[in-house]
Motif scaffolding. Structure first.
Motif, short mmCIF file in Angstrom:
data_model
loop_
_atom_site.label_atom_id
_atom_site.label_comp_id
_atom_site.label_asym_id
_atom_site.label_seq_id
_atom_site.Cartn_x
_atom_site.Cartn_y
_atom_site.Cartn_z
N ARG A 119 62.45 10.12 -83.80
CA ARG A 119 62.89 11.19 -84.70
C ARG A 119 62.03 12.45 -84.62
NH1 ARG A 119 60.54 10.59 -90.29
NH2 ARG A 119 62.59 11.18 -91.04
N GLU A 120 60.91 12.38 -83.90
CA GLU A 120 60.04 13.55 -83.79
C GLU A 120 60.38 14.43 -82.59
OE1 GLU A 120 55.26 14.51 -84.16
OE2 GLU A 120 56.12 12.63 -84.86
N VAL A 121 61.16 13.93 -81.64
CA VAL A 121 61.41 14.61 -80.38
C VAL A 121 62.48 15.68 -80.55
CG1 VAL A 121 62.14 14.32 -77.99
CG2 VAL A 121 60.75 12.54 -79.11
N ILE A 122 62.13 16.93 -80.17
CA ILE A 122 63.06 18.05 -80.37
C ILE A 122 63.44 18.72 -79.05
CG2 ILE A 122 63.36 20.32 -81.45
CD1 ILE A 122 61.34 19.40 -83.60
N PHE A 123 62.45 19.08 -78.25
CA PHE A 123 62.66 19.80 -76.99
C PHE A 123 62.02 18.93 -75.91
CE2 PHE A 123 63.30 24.28 -75.37
CZ PHE A 123 63.01 24.04 -74.04
N VAL A 124 62.85 18.37 -75.01
CA VAL A 124 62.37 17.28 -74.17
C VAL A 124 62.95 17.39 -72.77
CG1 VAL A 124 64.25 15.76 -74.93
CG2 VAL A 124 62.13 14.74 -74.05
N LYS A 125 62.19 16.93 -71.78
CA LYS A 125 62.74 16.68 -70.45
C LYS A 125 62.72 15.17 -70.24
CE LYS A 125 62.24 19.10 -66.62
NZ LYS A 125 61.63 19.74 -65.42
N ARG A 126 63.89 14.62 -69.97
CA ARG A 126 64.01 13.17 -69.83
C ARG A 126 63.89 12.75 -68.37
NH1 ARG A 126 67.61 9.79 -73.50
NH2 ARG A 126 65.64 8.67 -73.40
N PHE A 127 63.36 11.56 -68.16
CA PHE A 127 63.17 11.01 -66.83
C PHE A 127 63.71 9.59 -66.79
CE2 PHE A 127 60.04 14.32 -67.19
CZ PHE A 127 59.96 14.88 -65.92
N GLU A 128 64.20 9.19 -65.63
CA GLU A 128 64.66 7.82 -65.44
C GLU A 128 64.59 7.48 -63.95
OE1 GLU A 128 66.13 3.98 -66.33
OE2 GLU A 128 65.24 5.54 -67.57
#
Length: 567
Positions: A260-269
């Motif tokens: 719930r704290e994550v707002i502006f993110v780059k995701r990786f997989e």
């Protein structure tokens, strides 16, 4: 966005699945046309995903600026007065990126897709363009603001735009994105993690905070602080109303993805989109290698910044602090962020294992390691292969709160700022105390409150690429770092003990007996003192960019500089 459908994977799927037709059918094997890209939601989204992947900040950037702020023990040209007009890269690649965003926005205006789809795609692109320009302006001040694709008939020699106008145009991009009705406050399902209205609100708050800060606002104009206060208050309130908040487990913010704290993110997989940051952040024998370059090695100077569990400074005046067992009775964020000699660090096959920072050889100049964002379950093979899938969080809810607190303090609303600090310290696990102030002093002036907020930011965001920018925003390098050197803390085995036998002895209680066997020494990491120079508050334009555009003015303070970044 769905980590399993990031751009690289998506494009491969789209191209490979064009049909189950005869492979000799030349028409079916033809290239994808412009008309298909801009008028098909799948292709347009793939183009947008590519821009997100390439232009939104990620793990590589997080290892650069922290080296230039005293948190890490690595060399950095900016920190030691070695910056030149070629230290920062040319703008060429950045403006190519901006051109791609501009092209996307223009093509969406011409697309046959329905307006609602185009608007939501455009909103994300506007946030990406705002980020790129924000990153440029915080480094250089005013830069050429190019908001449409250029053709050969245009004047390609763009001048630098005034900094004030740049800020206004970046804010307009964010406001335009926020105003789009269908732009989600937060995405869900397969799209979780895409740039959103929440991302735009948080970035707007950060943008106006920078514009109000002493780097850009040496006169302390209160209207700028008021605008920043309003933007961050709006972001704080709307985020809270939409389910955002402080994540209860500070140590797991980077591990429990999309909390719930994550707002502006780059995701990786991995394998579609991985990274190798953790390979260099770990100890070499369980990371990339013992002899390869490393990053994110915390300094002793960072370690001593953390208060004790009562929220008071960890120094000789505090009876809670023990300089031998320095990790005891500390702010829990210390243990969540830093690895020291003898600390538990149970990496993959090292269950119930302690970390000895000089074993098998010392590969950290400070004798400390980073614990934050380290996945204990990863094996050495995982991290060496670049299999890391951890997301990079550029803005989280704690930053929005502290941005708001900083603006409140500047406007002498110290009670509001104090309330934020109490929230942050409560989540961290610091004790409230009988006065409920979490170790903070009552009745702080706005200057003292601002100082407390900057210290809280240093602790809260340690090794998250924030401290350098805070020192720069407040022009604090001269008072905080210049003329000083950074320090490490070296473990030294006491005379009469065999170090290998001591480390292997399971009967030793290291949380009480450490000083029996080790006598640590604080030492200087740097050969030369820190020398961050006044002109570094606004970087020089690269020599190649000056030579290729006769209208570009160099920044004042640099050779031949005439451009004033404060206008």
């Amino acid at each position: 966005m769905n980590k399993n459908k990031f751009l690289y994977y998506l494009i491969i799927c789209l191209v490979s699945c064009m049909s189950c037709t005869n492979v000799m059918d030349k028409d079916e094997l033809a290239s994808i046309t412009d008309e298909q890209v801009w008028n098909d939601a799948k292709y347009a989204t793939a183009y947008l995903d590519k821009m997100h992947r390439e232009y939104v900040p990620g793990w590589v950037g997080s290892t650069i600026s922290d080296e230039a702020c005293g948190e890490m023990g690595d060399y950095n040209a900016v920190l030691f007065g070695r910056m030149t007009q070629t230290t920062e890269p040319s703008w060429k690649d950045t403006y190519n990126s901006i051109r791609n965003v501009n092209l996307f926005l223009e093509k969406m205006d011409e697309s046959t897709l329905d307006d609602a789809t185009c608007d939501v795609l455009k909103a994300q692109a506007l946030v990406i363009r705002a980020w790129i320009y924000f990153d440029l302006v915080r480094k250089y001040g005013g830069v050429p603001m190019i908001l449409k694709t250029q053709t050969l008939s245009d004047d390609l020699y763009a001048e630098r735009t005034k900094t004030s106008e740049c800020i206004a145009l970046i804010q307009k991009d964010l406001d335009d994105a926020i105003a789009i009705p269908g732009f989600p406050f937060q995405w869900s399902g397969d799209d979780l993690g895409r740039l959103s209205k929440a991302s735009a609100l948080a970035l707007k708050g950060r943008l106006l905070l920078y514009w109000a800060s002493p780097q850009f606002n040496p006169a302390g104009l209160q209207e700028r602080w008021q605008a920043a206060y309003d933007a961050n208050r709006e972001a704080r309130d709307l985020l809270a109303q939409n389910g955002y908040g402080l994540y209860e487990k500070y140590a797991d913010i980077f591990l429990d993805e999309m909390n719930r704290e994550v707002i502006f993110v780059k995701r990786f997989e991995y394998p579609h989109f991985g990274h190798a940051w953790e390979a260099g952040a770990r100890p070499g024998d369980v990371g990339i290698s013992l002899m390869a370059p490393k990053w994110n090695r915390p300094t002793w100077d960072l370690a001593v910044s953390y208060p004790t569990i009562s929220g008071r400074a960890a120094d000789a005046s505090n009876p809670e602090y023990d300089d031998v067992l320095f990790w005891k009775n500390r702010d829990p964020r210390f243990t969540a962020s830093i690895v020291w000699n003898s600390s538990m660090f149970e990496l993959s096959y090292m269950a119930n294992g302690r970390r000895w920072t000089d074993y098998p050889v010392n590969d950290t100049p400070t004798y400390m390691y980073c614990r934050k964002a380290i996945h204990l379950e990863y094996t050495q093979t995982d991290v060496r292969a670049g299999n890391n899938s951890g997301d990079w969080i550029e803005i989280r809810y704690a930053e929005v709160l502290l941005n708001f607190a900083e603006c409140a303090a500047a406007l002498n609303r110290t009670d509001e700022a104090l309330d934020v600090l109490k929230q942050i310290r409560s989540r961290a696990g610091i004790h409230a105390g009988s006065d409920g102030l979490y170790g903070l002093d009552a009745g702080l002036s706005k200057e003292a409150m601002t100082k407390a907020i900057l210290l809280e930011r240093k602790i809260e965001f340690a090794m998250e690429d924030k401290r350098f920018w805070d020192l720069r925003r407040y022009r604090l390098f001269a008072s905080e770092l210049n003329g000083k050197v950074r320090h490490g803390r070296r473990p030294v085995i006491r005379e009469g003990y065999d170090i290998d036998a001591v480390k292997a002895d399971p009967s030793i209680d290291w949380d009480t007996e450490y000083g029996v066997y080790f006598e640590d020494e604080v030492f200087e990491v740097d050969q030369y003192p820190i020398d961050f120079r006044e002109e570094y508050y606004f970087y020089p334009i690269h020599t190649d960019d000056i030579y290729s555009n006769s209208k570009i003015q160099q920044t004042k303070g640099w050779e031949g500089g005439t451009f004033d970044p404060l206008q």
